[in-house]
Design a protein around this motif. Structure first.
Motif, PDB file in Angstrom:
ATOM      1  N   GLN A 168       0.815  -1.213   0.000  1.00  0.00           N
ATOM      2  CA  GLN A 168       0.000   0.000   0.000  1.00  0.00           C
ATOM      3  C   GLN A 168       0.854   1.271   0.000  1.00  0.00           C
ATOM      4  OE1 GLN A 168      -3.578  -0.197   2.347  1.00  0.00           O
ATOM      5  NE2 GLN A 168      -3.423  -2.418   2.551  1.00  0.00           N
ATOM      6  N   GLY A 169       2.175   1.087  -0.001  1.00  0.00           N
ATOM      7  CA  GLY A 169       3.069   2.243  -0.102  1.00  0.00           C
ATOM      8  C   GLY A 169       3.082   3.119   1.145  1.00  0.00           C
ATOM      9  N   GLU A 217      -4.938   5.703  13.435  1.00  0.00           N
ATOM     10  CA  GLU A 217      -3.922   5.088  12.575  1.00  0.00           C
ATOM     11  C   GLU A 217      -3.080   6.193  11.968  1.00  0.00           C
ATOM     12  OE1 GLU A 217      -5.250   3.444   8.788  1.00  0.00           O
ATOM     13  OE2 GLU A 217      -3.694   1.906   8.848  1.00  0.00           O
ATOM     14  N   LEU A 218      -1.827   6.256  12.351  1.00  0.00           N
ATOM     15  CA  LEU A 218      -0.901   7.220  11.744  1.00  0.00           C
ATOM     16  C   LEU A 218      -0.320   6.586  10.484  1.00  0.00           C
ATOM     17  CD1 LEU A 218       0.829   8.277  15.067  1.00  0.00           C
ATOM     18  CD2 LEU A 218      -0.880   9.585  13.768  1.00  0.00           C
ATOM     19  N   ILE A 219      -0.305   7.350   9.400  1.00  0.00           N
ATOM     20  CA  ILE A 219       0.121   6.820   8.096  1.00  0.00           C
ATOM     21  C   ILE A 219       1.178   7.738   7.505  1.00  0.00           C
ATOM     22  CG2 ILE A 219      -0.761   5.861   5.920  1.00  0.00           C
ATOM     23  CD1 ILE A 219      -3.578   6.744   6.898  1.00  0.00           C
ATOM     24  N   GLU A 220       2.331   7.165   7.202  1.00  0.00           N
ATOM     25  CA  GLU A 220       3.441   7.937   6.617  1.00  0.00           C
ATOM     26  C   GLU A 220       3.756   7.330   5.247  1.00  0.00           C
ATOM     27  OE1 GLU A 220       6.928   8.268   9.311  1.00  0.00           O
ATOM     28  OE2 GLU A 220       8.159   7.863   7.543  1.00  0.00           O
ATOM     29  N   PRO A 221       4.052   8.159   4.246  1.00  0.00           N
ATOM     30  CA  PRO A 221       4.358   7.585   2.923  1.00  0.00           C
ATOM     31  C   PRO A 221       5.660   6.779   2.968  1.00  0.00           C
ATOM     32  CG  PRO A 221       4.613  10.002   2.897  1.00  0.00           C
ATOM     33  CD  PRO A 221       4.078   9.633   4.246  1.00  0.00           C
ATOM     34  N   LEU A 222       5.710   5.655   2.227  1.00  0.00           N
ATOM     35  CA  LEU A 222       6.956   4.881   2.139  1.00  0.00           C
ATOM     36  C   LEU A 222       7.881   5.464   1.087  1.00  0.00           C
ATOM     37  CD1 LEU A 222       6.318   1.033   2.471  1.00  0.00           C
ATOM     38  CD2 LEU A 222       7.712   2.522   3.909  1.00  0.00           C
ATOM     39  N   GLY A 223       7.363   6.227   0.151  1.00  0.00           N
ATOM     40  CA  GLY A 223       8.207   6.827  -0.895  1.00  0.00           C
ATOM     41  C   GLY A 223       7.403   7.857  -1.662  1.00  0.00           C
ATOM     42  N   PRO A 224       8.029   8.471  -2.669  1.00  0.00           N
ATOM     43  CA  PRO A 224       7.348   9.551  -3.407  1.00  0.00           C
ATOM     44  C   PRO A 224       6.141   9.067  -4.211  1.00  0.00           C
ATOM     45  CG  PRO A 224       9.519   9.084  -4.372  1.00  0.00           C
ATOM     46  CD  PRO A 224       9.426   8.277  -3.114  1.00  0.00           C
ATOM     47  N   SER A 281       3.931   6.986  -3.056  1.00  0.00           N
ATOM     48  CA  SER A 281       2.913   6.535  -2.102  1.00  0.00           C
ATOM     49  C   SER A 281       1.561   7.164  -2.425  1.00  0.00           C
ATOM     50  CB  SER A 281       3.338   6.936  -0.690  1.00  0.00           C
ATOM     51  OG  SER A 281       2.284   6.710   0.209  1.00  0.00           O
ATOM     52  N   PRO A 282       0.480   6.403  -2.250  1.00  0.00           N
ATOM     53  CA  PRO A 282      -0.853   6.978  -2.486  1.00  0.00           C
ATOM     54  C   PRO A 282      -1.169   8.171  -1.571  1.00  0.00           C
ATOM     55  CG  PRO A 282      -1.010   4.652  -1.828  1.00  0.00           C
ATOM     56  CD  PRO A 282       0.444   4.979  -1.907  1.00  0.00           C
ATOM     57  N   ILE A 283      -0.427   8.340  -0.490  1.00  0.00           N
ATOM     58  CA  ILE A 283      -0.722   9.509   0.355  1.00  0.00           C
ATOM     59  C   ILE A 283       0.234  10.683   0.093  1.00  0.00           C
ATOM     60  CG2 ILE A 283      -1.815   8.126   2.177  1.00  0.00           C
ATOM     61  CD1 ILE A 283       0.683   8.847   3.921  1.00  0.00           C
ATOM     62  N   PHE A 328     -22.161  -2.653  -1.828  1.00  0.00           N
ATOM     63  CA  PHE A 328     -21.763  -1.356  -2.399  1.00  0.00           C
ATOM     64  C   PHE A 328     -21.776  -1.404  -3.921  1.00  0.00           C
ATOM     65  CE2 PHE A 328     -19.722  -1.060   1.881  1.00  0.00           C
ATOM     66  CZ  PHE A 328     -20.460   0.017   2.333  1.00  0.00           C
ATOM     67  N   ASP A 329     -21.333  -2.532  -4.495  1.00  0.00           N
ATOM     68  CA  ASP A 329     -21.392  -2.692  -5.953  1.00  0.00           C
ATOM     69  C   ASP A 329     -22.827  -2.531  -6.448  1.00  0.00           C
ATOM     70  OD1 ASP A 329     -18.994  -2.957  -7.273  1.00  0.00           O
ATOM     71  OD2 ASP A 329     -18.807  -5.109  -6.886  1.00  0.00           O
ATOM     72  N   GLY A 330     -23.744  -3.147  -5.742  1.00  0.00           N
ATOM     73  CA  GLY A 330     -25.150  -3.095  -6.134  1.00  0.00           C
ATOM     74  C   GLY A 330     -25.718  -1.688  -6.075  1.00  0.00           C
ATOM     75  N   LEU A 331     -25.201  -0.878  -5.150  1.00  0.00           N
ATOM     76  CA  LEU A 331     -25.681   0.506  -5.022  1.00  0.00           C
ATOM     77  C   LEU A 331     -25.001   1.450  -6.015  1.00  0.00           C
ATOM     78  CD1 LEU A 331     -25.652   0.927  -1.134  1.00  0.00           C
ATOM     79  CD2 LEU A 331     -27.682   0.876  -2.597  1.00  0.00           C
ATOM     80  N   GLY A 332     -23.933   0.956  -6.684  1.00  0.00           N
ATOM     81  CA  GLY A 332     -23.181   1.830  -7.586  1.00  0.00           C
ATOM     82  C   GLY A 332     -22.186   2.722  -6.861  1.00  0.00           C
ATOM     83  N   THR A 333     -21.908   2.425  -5.580  1.00  0.00           N
ATOM     84  CA  THR A 333     -20.879   3.167  -4.846  1.00  0.00           C
ATOM     85  C   THR A 333     -19.512   2.705  -5.367  1.00  0.00           C
ATOM     86  OG1 THR A 333     -22.330   3.090  -2.921  1.00  0.00           O
ATOM     87  CG2 THR A 333     -20.052   3.757  -2.536  1.00  0.00           C
ATOM     88  N   ARG A 334     -18.708   3.654  -5.822  1.00  0.00           N
ATOM     89  CA  ARG A 334     -17.438   3.251  -6.434  1.00  0.00           C
ATOM     90  C   ARG A 334     -16.454   2.681  -5.408  1.00  0.00           C
ATOM     91  NH1 ARG A 334     -16.773   8.756  -9.635  1.00  0.00           N
ATOM     92  NH2 ARG A 334     -18.346   9.301  -8.053  1.00  0.00           N
ATOM     93  N   ILE A 335     -15.878   1.527  -5.723  1.00  0.00           N
ATOM     94  CA  ILE A 335     -14.895   0.863  -4.867  1.00  0.00           C
ATOM     95  C   ILE A 335     -13.523   1.058  -5.499  1.00  0.00           C
ATOM     96  CG2 ILE A 335     -14.161  -1.366  -3.935  1.00  0.00           C
ATOM     97  CD1 ILE A 335     -17.126  -2.213  -3.972  1.00  0.00           C
ATOM     98  N   LEU A 336     -12.566   1.458  -4.673  1.00  0.00           N
ATOM     99  CA  LEU A 336     -11.228   1.763  -5.184  1.00  0.00           C
ATOM    100  C   LEU A 336     -10.349   0.519  -5.116  1.00  0.00           C
ATOM    101  CD1 LEU A 336     -10.935   5.173  -3.319  1.00  0.00           C
ATOM    102  CD2 LEU A 336     -11.144   4.880  -5.791  1.00  0.00           C
TER     103      LEU A 336
END
Lengths: 139, 139
Positions: free
Chosen positions: B41-42, B56-63, B65-67, B96-104
């Motif tokens: 997850q980077g 949950e503290l989240i730090e990027p692993l590299g440039p 990274s999704p964050i 969620f698929d049935g409702l059309g809520t977009r899943i990433l």
């Protein structure tokens, strides 16, 4: 001071009605009670229950609302603040004052009828943090 | 599907070490365990306990990274996502698929070792929302 219970996550929205439609449709969730105005804070609020905390939906009461600028930057809404409980609001205020953590404005009565204040996001890792005295259990 | 327990609030930070210093100093809070990498997850993550949920503290692993982009916009860090539990991740995904809520992206194993996926903030009132299968209690 110990990190207390998370009372709620505050989510800004351009329309509580539209947000409630989403919570109903997606999560089958109903508001705890109808939305109500907090004119002193320039917002209208509505709470939705999760099993261990609440989601606080916050809509601006007018163009001068403190969340108006947030919604300009985030027109669809988004996470606005987190709120942690403390047993004693005056002791908490003295604690944060002593540490030099910036407090935004006076202690005031929040949406749950207990005293609250906000801590500056720049001193809280970018997170606007509400500190709230725990509601007392009814006897 | 009912709104489940809030498992954690995800907070992006340029430095978990610096954020932990703040949590220690301000709230006397220690991490549950040392920070660890989630290379798929980077990000590097670290959990801090509140009585009823976790931060949950989240730090990027590299440039890449999704964050990384989030931290460009919010250099001091800030609220990144909320995570709600469900009893059955595949049933939730179908819901969620049935409702059309977009899943990433695909369902994958999250920081707690149980399957997770993310819902698009544009379908969730501007809130990036993680859906996580509840950890099973140890016997």
């Amino acid at each position: 001071m110990k990190l207390g219970r998370l009372n709620h996550v505050g989510i800004a929205t351009p329309s509580i009605e539209r947000s409630l439609d989403m919570y109903r449709r997606v999560f089958g969730a109903e508001p705890v009670s109808p939305a109500f105005d907090l004119p002193a804070q320039g917002v209208k609020v509505c709470f939705v229950d999760a099993p261990n905390m609440q989601v606080e939906l916050i809509e601006p009461l007018g163009p001068d609302s403190p969340i108006a600028k947030f919604l300009e930057k985030n027109p669809e809404g988004g996470q606005h603040h987190v709120c942690f409980e403390v047993p004693d609001i005056e002791a908490a205020r003295a604690h944060f004052d002593g540490l030099g953590t910036r407090i935004l404005g006076p202690t005031r009565i929040g949406a749950h009828g207990t005293p609250i204040f906000f801590l500056h996001p720049k001193d809280m890792g970018g997170v606007l943090t509400e500190i709230m005295e725990s509601p007392r259990q009814a006897h």
